[in-house]
Scaffold this motif. Structure first.
Motif, PDB file in Angstrom:
ATOM      1  N   ARG A 167       0.837  -1.203   0.000  1.00 38.72           N
ATOM      2  CA  ARG A 167       0.000   0.000   0.000  1.00 38.72           C
ATOM      3  C   ARG A 167       0.880   1.266   0.000  1.00 38.72           C
ATOM      4  NH1 ARG A 167      -1.414   2.359   4.444  1.00 38.72           N
ATOM      5  NH2 ARG A 167      -1.232   0.478   5.690  1.00 38.72           N
ATOM      6  N   LEU A 168       1.894   1.290   0.859  1.00 38.49           N
ATOM      7  CA  LEU A 168       2.748   2.477   0.952  1.00 38.49           C
ATOM      8  C   LEU A 168       3.510   2.726  -0.350  1.00 38.49           C
ATOM      9  CD1 LEU A 168       4.176   2.120   4.587  1.00 38.49           C
ATOM     10  CD2 LEU A 168       2.453   3.750   3.774  1.00 38.49           C
ATOM     11  N   SER A 169       3.841   1.642  -1.042  1.00 37.03           N
ATOM     12  CA  SER A 169       4.629   1.794  -2.277  1.00 37.03           C
ATOM     13  C   SER A 169       3.830   2.509  -3.361  1.00 37.03           C
ATOM     14  CB  SER A 169       5.100   0.425  -2.789  1.00 37.03           C
ATOM     15  OG  SER A 169       4.009  -0.295  -3.345  1.00 37.03           O
ATOM     16  N   GLN A 170       2.512   2.575  -3.189  1.00 37.31           N
ATOM     17  CA  GLN A 170       1.691   3.266  -4.190  1.00 37.31           C
ATOM     18  C   GLN A 170       1.787   4.782  -4.070  1.00 37.31           C
ATOM     19  OE1 GLN A 170      -2.189   1.539  -3.608  1.00 37.31           O
ATOM     20  NE2 GLN A 170      -1.654  -0.306  -4.730  1.00 37.31           N
ATOM     21  N   THR A 171       2.191   5.258  -2.871  1.00 38.46           N
ATOM     22  CA  THR A 171       2.210   6.707  -2.673  1.00 38.46           C
ATOM     23  C   THR A 171       3.592   7.260  -2.289  1.00 38.46           C
ATOM     24  OG1 THR A 171       1.531   6.336  -0.380  1.00 38.46           O
ATOM     25  CG2 THR A 171      -0.221   6.860  -1.963  1.00 38.46           C
ATOM     26  N   GLN A 172       4.531   6.395  -1.895  1.00 34.08           N
ATOM     27  CA  GLN A 172       5.841   6.876  -1.429  1.00 34.08           C
ATOM     28  C   GLN A 172       6.932   6.508  -2.441  1.00 34.08           C
ATOM     29  OE1 GLN A 172       5.845   8.150   2.016  1.00 34.08           O
ATOM     30  NE2 GLN A 172       3.644   7.903   1.804  1.00 34.08           N
ATOM     31  N   LYS A 173       7.964   7.340  -2.470  1.00 33.48           N
ATOM     32  CA  LYS A 173       9.112   7.040  -3.352  1.00 33.48           C
ATOM     33  C   LYS A 173      10.188   6.277  -2.589  1.00 33.48           C
ATOM     34  CE  LYS A 173       8.926  10.556  -6.922  1.00 33.48           C
ATOM     35  NZ  LYS A 173       7.820  11.445  -6.487  1.00 33.48           N
ATOM     36  N   GLU A 174      10.197   6.473  -1.264  1.00 31.44           N
ATOM     37  CA  GLU A 174      11.198   5.798  -0.441  1.00 31.44           C
ATOM     38  C   GLU A 174      10.540   5.325   0.849  1.00 31.44           C
ATOM     39  OE1 GLU A 174      15.359   7.390   0.383  1.00 31.44           O
ATOM     40  OE2 GLU A 174      14.513   7.368   2.415  1.00 31.44           O
ATOM     41  N   LEU A 175      10.927   4.158   1.320  1.00 36.20           N
ATOM     42  CA  LEU A 175      10.398   3.648   2.592  1.00 36.20           C
ATOM     43  C   LEU A 175      11.554   3.359   3.537  1.00 36.20           C
ATOM     44  CD1 LEU A 175       7.708   1.134   1.277  1.00 36.20           C
ATOM     45  CD2 LEU A 175       7.305   3.369   2.301  1.00 36.20           C
ATOM     46  N   ARG A 176      11.373   3.695   4.811  1.00 36.94           N
ATOM     47  CA  ARG A 176      12.374   3.374   5.842  1.00 36.94           C
ATOM     48  C   ARG A 176      11.898   2.122   6.567  1.00 36.94           C
ATOM     49  NH1 ARG A 176      11.335   6.876   9.640  1.00 36.94           N
ATOM     50  NH2 ARG A 176      13.325   7.011  10.700  1.00 36.94           N
ATOM     51  N   ILE A 226       9.577  -8.440  -0.889  1.00 40.32           N
ATOM     52  CA  ILE A 226       8.187  -8.175  -1.319  1.00 40.32           C
ATOM     53  C   ILE A 226       8.208  -7.379  -2.632  1.00 40.32           C
ATOM     54  CG2 ILE A 226       6.077  -6.887  -0.749  1.00 40.32           C
ATOM     55  CD1 ILE A 226       6.867  -7.490   2.289  1.00 40.32           C
ATOM     56  N   PHE A 227       9.038  -6.338  -2.671  1.00 44.10           N
ATOM     57  CA  PHE A 227       9.072  -5.491  -3.874  1.00 44.10           C
ATOM     58  C   PHE A 227       9.715  -6.222  -5.048  1.00 44.10           C
ATOM     59  CE2 PHE A 227       8.983  -2.094  -0.461  1.00 44.10           C
ATOM     60  CZ  PHE A 227       7.615  -1.914  -0.602  1.00 44.10           C
ATOM     61  N   GLU A 228      10.723  -7.063  -4.774  1.00 40.10           N
ATOM     62  CA  GLU A 228      11.337  -7.860  -5.852  1.00 40.10           C
ATOM     63  C   GLU A 228      10.315  -8.796  -6.460  1.00 40.10           C
ATOM     64  OE1 GLU A 228      15.724  -8.293  -3.995  1.00 40.10           O
ATOM     65  OE2 GLU A 228      14.880 -10.157  -4.799  1.00 40.10           O
ATOM     66  N   GLU A 229       9.560  -9.493  -5.601  1.00 39.56           N
ATOM     67  CA  GLU A 229       8.571 -10.465  -6.099  1.00 39.56           C
ATOM     68  C   GLU A 229       7.504  -9.786  -6.948  1.00 39.56           C
ATOM     69  OE1 GLU A 229       8.751 -13.599  -6.124  1.00 39.56           O
ATOM     70  OE2 GLU A 229      10.269 -13.989  -4.612  1.00 39.56           O
ATOM     71  N   ARG A 230       7.143  -8.561  -6.564  1.00 38.82           N
ATOM     72  CA  ARG A 230       6.099  -7.846  -7.288  1.00 38.82           C
ATOM     73  C   ARG A 230       6.643  -6.953  -8.415  1.00 38.82           C
ATOM     74  NH1 ARG A 230       0.683  -7.155  -5.291  1.00 38.82           N
ATOM     75  NH2 ARG A 230      -0.009  -9.306  -5.247  1.00 38.82           N
ATOM     76  N   GLY A 231       7.990  -6.909  -8.536  1.00 37.62           N
ATOM     77  CA  GLY A 231       8.597  -6.071  -9.574  1.00 37.62           C
ATOM     78  C   GLY A 231       8.333  -4.588  -9.343  1.00 37.62           C
ATOM     79  N   ILE A 232       8.306  -4.168  -8.085  1.00 34.91           N
ATOM     80  CA  ILE A 232       8.062  -2.750  -7.771  1.00 34.91           C
ATOM     81  C   ILE A 232       9.402  -2.056  -7.544  1.00 34.91           C
ATOM     82  CG2 ILE A 232       7.086  -1.164  -6.041  1.00 34.91           C
ATOM     83  CD1 ILE A 232       4.863  -3.297  -5.594  1.00 34.91           C
ATOM     84  N   ILE A 234      11.263   0.649  -5.943  1.00 34.91           N
ATOM     85  CA  ILE A 234      11.142   1.653  -4.878  1.00 34.91           C
ATOM     86  C   ILE A 234      12.405   1.581  -4.028  1.00 34.91           C
ATOM     87  CG2 ILE A 234       9.894   0.021  -3.363  1.00 34.91           C
ATOM     88  CD1 ILE A 234       8.341   2.511  -2.293  1.00 34.91           C
ATOM     89  N   HIS A 235      12.830   2.708  -3.511  1.00 39.14           N
ATOM     90  CA  HIS A 235      14.033   2.695  -2.673  1.00 39.14           C
ATOM     91  C   HIS A 235      13.646   2.363  -1.236  1.00 39.14           C
ATOM     92  CE1 HIS A 235      17.391   4.612  -0.319  1.00 39.14           C
ATOM     93  NE2 HIS A 235      17.980   3.684  -1.049  1.00 39.14           N
TER      94      HIS A 235
END
Ligand SMILES: NC(=O)c1ccc[n+]([C@@H]2O[C@H](COP(=O)([O-])OP(=O)(O)OC[C@H]3O[C@@H](n4cnc5c(N)ncnc54)[C@H](OP(=O)(O)O)[C@@H]3O)[C@@H](O)[C@H]2O)c1
Length: 282
Positions: A167-176, A226-232, A234-235
């Motif tokens: 969900r956060l990856s839809q609105t954020q460019k970077e996640l901590r 998670i992001f690798e599996e979904r091909g997202i 994001i930093h």
């Protein structure tokens, strides 16, 4: 046919059991959510258990808001501690095997090798403390019980780390994401499969047991996977727990040594399944 009363049936794990119930032809489930059965109400629990000859009560009900528990200790204690005591007593009176779910957060995280069921708990936060008190009631009062400690639970949908990251990856460019807490993610379907198969066969190990997916990672590595599996693209920035400042303290290391009777699979394989396929079970 074995009858199973499920409490907290609309939660993450309860819903997973409902989805997979057809895979256990030897089990007949009765689903009770918070509205139909409050686990802190002794009379309601006794009445529910008296309605048929149950083999098991599977407790999926809990207070699971780890940070919120720090400011709501009474609410967390009522459900995780008192609720477990009520179920343990009710099951003992009715001659029913209680299957109770607990957490890796009962440990303090100072170990550097996987925790066994024999290791002494020393919870650091309110949530872990209330779950540990609940476990002790189950061990003390239930005549037949299985407590299954698990860790970092997530499902295909709902409120969990995987869905929060997506969900956060839809609105954020970077996640901590914290990189100094190590554990093992657990896909609810794998946990449900392990418990359900043993209930059906009557081979559920008794006492305190541990189930998770195998291998270990930090939350940071979990997020990256998670992001690798979904091909997202994001930093993801690794941060320390001290910098992240969550309300509740969490164990730095909470890997669980699996109870040998349970079979499991690597956390990354389970994550791949959870993110790419539907209703698959191992
Ligand atoms: N989630 C994790 O990461 C994790 C990790 C390790 C272990 N666990 C353990 O795994 C088990 C299942 O967790 P989960 O993620 O499925 O939790 P969940 O999604 O929060 O589900 C818990 C369910 O219990 C219900 N409930 C709360 N109070 C109740 C009461 N007094 N009587 C009956 N039902 C009540 C909740 O209803 P409301 O929504 O209406 O409050 C909710 O439907 C819990 O024992 C938890 O401690 C979870």
């Amino acid at each position: 046919m074995k009858h199973v009363l499920v409490t907290g049936a609309l939660g993450q794990l309860g819903s997973t059991f409902q989805r997979l119930a057809h895979r256990f032809p030897g089990l007949e489930f009765v689903w009770m959510d918070r509205n139909s059965l409050d686990i802190t109400d002794p009379e309601a629990v006794s009445q529910a258990l008296a309605q048929r000859r149950y083999s098991y009560l599977l407790n999926c009900a809990a207070y699971t808001a780890v940070d919120q528990a720090e400011s709501e200790p009474e609410a967390a204690d009522r459900i995780n501690h008192l609720g477990a005591c009520v179920l343990a007593q009710g099951c003992a009176d009715a001659g029913v095997h209680l299957v109770h779910i607990s957490t890796d957060y009962v440990f303090d995280g100072t170990s550097s090798i996987a925790y066994t069921p024999e290791d002494a708990p020393n919870p650091q936060g309110v949530y872990g403390a209330t779950k540990w008190k609940g476990e002790q009631c189950v061990s003390r009062y239930a005549q037949r019980y299985t407590t299954v400690r698990t860790s970092w639970l997530y499902d295909r949908t709902g409120k969990n780390f995987v869905q929060t990251m997506l969900r956060l990856s839809q609105t954020q460019k970077e996640l901590r994401v914290v990189n100094d807490q190590i554990g093992s993610p657990t896909f609810t379907e794998d946990l449900a499969w392990a418990i359900g198969a043993h209930m059906e066969q009557g081979t559920l190990p008794k006492g305190i047991t541990h189930f998770s997916n195998t291998g270990s990672c930090s939350w940071f590595e979990f997020a990256q996977a998670i992001f690798e599996e979904r091909g997202i693209d994001i930093h993801v920035a690794p941060v320390s727990s001290a910098a992240y400042q969550a309300a509740a303290p969490r164990p730095a290391y909470s890997l669980l040594a699996l109870t040998p009777q349970y079979s499991s699979r690597p956390w990354r394989a389970a994550l791949k399944d959870a993110l790419t396929t539907h209703n698959q079970t191992p």
